[in-house]
Design a protein around this motif. Structure first.
Motif, PDB file in Angstrom:
ATOM      1  N   ASN A 226      59.299  -7.402  10.369  1.00 21.10           N
ATOM      2  CA  ASN A 226      59.693  -8.874  10.824  1.00 21.10           C
ATOM      3  C   ASN A 226      58.548  -9.593  11.491  1.00 21.10           C
ATOM      4  O   ASN A 226      57.811  -9.003  12.295  1.00 21.10           O
ATOM      5  CB  ASN A 226      60.829  -8.867  11.671  1.00 21.10           C
ATOM      6  N   VAL A 227      58.192 -10.592  11.062  1.00 14.67           N
ATOM      7  CA  VAL A 227      57.058 -11.332  11.473  1.00 14.67           C
ATOM      8  C   VAL A 227      57.088 -11.891  13.023  1.00 14.67           C
ATOM      9  O   VAL A 227      56.428 -11.615  13.756  1.00 14.67           O
ATOM     10  CB  VAL A 227      56.675 -12.465  10.487  1.00 14.67           C
ATOM     11  N   GLU A 228      58.149 -12.798  13.154  1.00 17.41           N
ATOM     12  CA  GLU A 228      58.414 -13.224  14.348  1.00 17.41           C
ATOM     13  C   GLU A 228      58.321 -12.358  15.600  1.00 17.41           C
ATOM     14  O   GLU A 228      58.011 -12.542  16.708  1.00 17.41           O
ATOM     15  CB  GLU A 228      59.861 -14.194  14.386  1.00 17.41           C
ATOM     16  N   HIS A 229      59.213 -11.315  15.380  1.00 12.75           N
ATOM     17  CA  HIS A 229      59.265 -10.337  16.529  1.00 12.75           C
ATOM     18  C   HIS A 229      58.478  -8.989  16.458  1.00 12.75           C
ATOM     19  O   HIS A 229      58.760  -7.947  17.209  1.00 12.75           O
ATOM     20  CB  HIS A 229      60.820 -10.043  16.931  1.00 12.75           C
ATOM     21  N   ASN A 230      57.751  -8.710  15.292  1.00 11.38           N
ATOM     22  CA  ASN A 230      57.035  -7.661  15.081  1.00 11.38           C
ATOM     23  C   ASN A 230      57.849  -6.318  15.201  1.00 11.38           C
ATOM     24  O   ASN A 230      57.457  -5.340  16.165  1.00 11.38           O
ATOM     25  CB  ASN A 230      55.871  -7.596  16.261  1.00 11.38           C
TER      26      ASN A 230
END
Length: 398
Positions: A226-230
């Motif tokens: 996930n990009v937003e929350h790594n």
């Protein structure tokens, strides 16, 4: 006795709590106004810079020495009418030699990423079928998702081989030319990858319709990031049962900057292989633990070792040799730890059908954009798995 608020601010009426609140607010504001220099010199970006250095070397080498690589890129991104679809026919011939005995107990297959070189996974499945072994769970990653999820539907290895080896770039490569053209005027806002990924999903949806992960005959999983929350997650029957198989494949291969991410539940998800290239959690933690495991390494040298750059500091541009190690150090170490964990938990057969050089550097992109070697990779996977099964049988007999 000195009052805290006077010492801190000289303003009457301030309490320690008020001072603390303002300090937090100032720190938050400072974080939001982080300068470009702060971001550029962030210590966690060092690996990204090494990626750029090594990537530039690989591309320059390919352009200087291998015209075939440029033709492969052209075929993938700008196909021409005379680019022929590969003639495949029957990939696997009859079994030669003694039939090895089946592997005992619950059998899990864990495969790395590695672009089209992981077509070898189809050959591994074919050899397991030859021996009468029934696979209980697949854990695939990145490139191996192209082949592992179709196997998980119950499609026989021969049919998966025919389906995937007959693919041509026009079937799954869709360059986002409009987005690329808008890079300069929009300052790159919203741009996430060269390929859209729509065609890839459509290709698999044409084969499997709206079949969901819960409907797979053999549970199959792949890591996504996930990009937003790594953070890392896994798509599979127990984690995302209602997700269509075609969408799961697309998510699993959405390599950042190469294929655009996929939105799921309002968040952007990419290829989880950038974090976990050898995902063992599905076969040990998510599904019931396996008794026997088959580990397919199609991305790193033997036993997930890094490149051997002995004497690097005595070479010209020595930093380039060091960069190749730094950029993969965390991923390779995690893969080694996962392999050790798998070996502690189950009787493990490691197969490495494709030489490391096939996916090193620009080979990774070449094997994705060109399917012509996929049948050879499949046959190599079958041969390597059969050899491993026979060695295992001899050890058991001894």
């Amino acid at each position: 006795m000195v009052r805290i608020e006077t010492f801190a601010s000289g303003r009457p009426g301030w309490s320690g709590r008020t001072m603390m609140a303002e300090a937090i607010a100032m720190a938050t504001t400072a974080g939001r106004s982080r300068s470009a220099l702060d971001a550029a010199l962030d210590v966690f970006r060092m690996r990204q810079y090494f990626n750029v250095v090594v990537g530039a070397r690989d591309v320059a080498t390919a352009i200087g020495k291998d015209a075939a690589f440029l033709d492969t890129v052209r075929r993938g991104m700008l196909p021409l009418p005379w680019d022929r679809r590969p003639a495949v026919g029957q990939v696997f011939g009859p079994l030669r030699g003694a039939v090895p005995p089946p592997l005992p107990g619950r059998v899990g297959v864990v495969a790395t990423g590695g672009s089209g070189a992981l077509a070898s996974l189809v050959g591994v499945a074919k050899a397991l079928q030859d021996s009468g072994t029934e696979v209980s769970v697949y854990s695939v990653c990145s490139g191996s998702a192209l082949f592992g999820f179709p196997l998980g539907t119950g499609m026989p290895p021969d049919e998966v081989a025919e389906l995937t080896a007959s693919m041509r770039p026009a079937d799954y490569v869709d360059v986002g030319w409009r987005e690329i053209a808008a890079l300069v005027p929009t300052l790159g806002r919203g741009w996430c990858g060269i390929l859209r990924g729509d065609k890839l999903e459509a290709f698999y949806r044409e084969q499997f319709g709206d079949l969901t992960l819960a409907q797979l005959r053999t549970p199959t999983y792949a890591p996504i990031w996930n990009v937003e929350h790594n953070r890392l997650d896994f798509v599979g029957p127990r984690t995302h049962p209602d997700l269509p198989v075609a969408r799961a494949i697309r998510m699993a291969v959405s390599l950042p900057l190469f294929v655009q991410p996929v939105v799921l539940d309002g968040l952007s998800w990419c290829d989880g292989g950038i974090v976990d290239i050898f995902p063992v959690r599905p076969v040990l933690d998510i599904e019931p633990a396996v008794d026997t495991a088959v580990a397919v390494n199609g991305f790193y040298p033997h036993d997930f070792l890094g490149e051997d750059v002995t004497g690097w500091d005595g070479r010209s541009l020595s930093i380039v040799s060091a960069a190749s190690q730094v950029r993969t150090c965390q991923q390779a170490e995690l893969a080694r730890e996962h392999l050790a964990r798998l070996r502690r938990a189950a009787d493990t057969l490691l197969v490495e059908p494709v030489p490391y050089g096939k996916v090193a550097g620009t080979g990774f992109y070449q094997q994705f954009l060109d399917t012509r070697e996929w049948p050879a990779f499949m046959r190599a996977g079958r041969a390597a798995m059969l050899a491993s099964l026979r060695r295992s049988a001899r050890r058991a007999a001894a």
